[in-house]
Design a protein around this motif. Structure first.
Motif, PDB file in Angstrom:
ATOM      1  N   TYR A  13      14.201 -12.271 -21.045  1.00 30.16           N
ATOM      2  CA  TYR A  13      14.933 -12.682 -22.240  1.00 30.16           C
ATOM      3  C   TYR A  13      15.793 -13.865 -21.862  1.00 30.16           C
ATOM      4  O   TYR A  13      16.414 -13.871 -20.810  1.00 30.16           O
ATOM      5  CB  TYR A  13      15.844 -11.562 -22.743  1.00 30.16           C
ATOM      6  CG  TYR A  13      15.136 -10.314 -23.206  1.00 30.16           C
ATOM      7  CD1 TYR A  13      14.506 -10.267 -24.444  1.00 30.16           C
ATOM      8  CD2 TYR A  13      15.119  -9.175 -22.417  1.00 30.16           C
ATOM      9  CE1 TYR A  13      13.878  -9.107 -24.880  1.00 30.16           C
ATOM     10  CE2 TYR A  13      14.497  -8.008 -22.850  1.00 30.16           C
ATOM     11  CZ  TYR A  13      13.880  -7.984 -24.079  1.00 30.16           C
ATOM     12  OH  TYR A  13      13.266  -6.838 -24.502  1.00 30.16           O
ATOM     13  N   VAL A  20      17.607 -13.121 -18.563  1.00 30.51           N
ATOM     14  CA  VAL A  20      17.603 -11.750 -18.043  1.00 30.51           C
ATOM     15  C   VAL A  20      16.159 -11.327 -17.810  1.00 30.51           C
ATOM     16  O   VAL A  20      15.347 -11.390 -18.729  1.00 30.51           O
ATOM     17  CB  VAL A  20      18.257 -10.764 -19.038  1.00 30.51           C
ATOM     18  CG1 VAL A  20      18.203  -9.346 -18.506  1.00 30.51           C
ATOM     19  CG2 VAL A  20      19.686 -11.172 -19.340  1.00 30.51           C
ATOM     20  N   PRO A  41      18.382   4.151 -15.412  1.00 30.09           N
ATOM     21  CA  PRO A  41      19.716   3.857 -15.938  1.00 30.09           C
ATOM     22  C   PRO A  41      19.685   2.906 -17.125  1.00 30.09           C
ATOM     23  O   PRO A  41      18.667   2.249 -17.378  1.00 30.09           O
ATOM     24  CB  PRO A  41      20.440   3.223 -14.745  1.00 30.09           C
ATOM     25  CG  PRO A  41      19.414   2.935 -13.719  1.00 30.09           C
ATOM     26  CD  PRO A  41      18.195   3.715 -14.033  1.00 30.09           C
ATOM     27  N   GLY A  43      19.894  -0.247 -19.203  1.00 32.33           N
ATOM     28  CA  GLY A  43      19.617  -1.620 -18.795  1.00 32.33           C
ATOM     29  C   GLY A  43      18.458  -1.774 -17.827  1.00 32.33           C
ATOM     30  O   GLY A  43      18.129  -2.891 -17.424  1.00 32.33           O
ATOM     31  N   SER A  44      17.784  -0.674 -17.494  1.00 38.72           N
ATOM     32  CA  SER A  44      16.704  -0.767 -16.501  1.00 38.72           C
ATOM     33  C   SER A  44      15.392  -1.257 -17.105  1.00 38.72           C
ATOM     34  O   SER A  44      14.442  -1.538 -16.376  1.00 38.72           O
ATOM     35  CB  SER A  44      16.504   0.585 -15.805  1.00 38.72           C
ATOM     36  OG  SER A  44      16.172   1.591 -16.737  1.00 38.72           O
TER      37      SER A  44
END
Ligand code: ADP
Ligand code: ADP
Length: 233
Positions: A13, A20, A41, A43-44
């Motif tokens: 992204y 990211v 987790p 955000g993984s």
């Protein structure tokens, strides 16, 4: 028979200034009859993986195959048709249509796909029964609690024998007993031949899966056969 394959899938992204890497070179295969749980987790990359698998977003690199068809080879309209026909998706925020009642929310994708209204509504009622809210079939979405709305969203995803069911934390608004019922519904869809991919934070739910895939920083870091699958004993 393979329902879903991610081949070397990466997703980046970026808005030009910040970038990211949400997924990095993911390889994943899901067969007919297989129930895979994806954990990791916040955000993984779990939601990104599911969105790509459902054709809701496109990969930065790599290819995704649904029943052998590479998604990149499809036009936007063809992808939408494949989604309606073969893929059930449970969105985190449900994505229900407030101006329709529960039955209509579930039957609409079938009708858009050419199923006769009477048949589509019969299948919708059956799906609502499976998730335990057949008595709410005529209610509008804003007359339902969060948990009831979530069950409508799950009914829409399982209606009409979907080949692939993708569920992003589908039990967040449900109490634990109802959550287990929903896991049983997904398990039955897999046993009937669907491929099921479930994103979950709950180890207890992963116990219903055949396999658990762990993500960290956009990579698959571990794959495990579910230990406490009540159906494998
Ligand atoms: P998870 O579902 O495991 O929480 P996500 O797939 O939502 O992970 O996010 C993975 C990473 O990608 C995170 O760093 C997140 O902030 C980022 N991300 C997800 N969606 C977007 C987006 N639409 N635009 C920018 N960054 C995004
Ligand atoms: P989760 O972690 O439970 O997957 P998020 O809050 O990370 O949920 O993401 C919710 C939505 O916001 C997703 O559609 C995701 O793609 C988007 N999103 C996540 N991170 C970002 C980001 N950094 N920028 C833009 N959109 C994002």
């Amino acid at each position: 028979r393979q329902i879903l394959e991610l081949h070397q899938v990466s997703k980046v992204y970026g808005d030009g200034t910040t970038v990211v890497a949400a997924l990095r070179e993911i390889d994943l295969k899901v067969n007919a009859g297989e129930f895979v749980a994806v954990m990791g987790p916040s955000g993984s990359g779990k939601s990104s993986l599911l969105a790509l698998a459902g054709g809701l977003d496109s990969t930065s690199h790599g290819e995704i195959y649904v029943r052998g068809t590479p998604l990149s080879a499809l036009s936007k309209a063809e992808r939408a048709r494949l989604r309606r026909r073969a893929v059930g998706y449970v969105f985190q925020d449900y994505n229900l249509i407030p101006t329709l009642n529960a039955t209509e929310n579930v039957s609409l994708p079938l009708e858009l796909d050419g199923v006769k209204p009477a048949k589509a509504q019969r299948q919708a009622k059956e799906a609502l029964r499976q998730v335990g809210i057949e008595d709410l079939a005529g209610r509008f979405i804003d007359e339902l609690s969060g948990g009831q709305q979530q069950r409508v969203a799950i009914a829409r995803a399982i209606v009409g024998d979907k080949a692939l069911i993708l569920a992003d934390e589908p039990t967040g608004a449900l109490d634990s007993v109802t959550g287990e019922e929903i896991m049983a519904v997904l398990r039955r869809r897999a046993d009937a031949g669907a491929g099921v991919v479930l994103v979950t934070h709950e180890a207890r739910h992963a116990g219903w899966a055949d396999r658990v895939v762990f993500l960290r920083d956009g990579r698959v870091v571990d794959q495990a056969i579910a230990q406490n699958d009540p159906h494998s004993l």
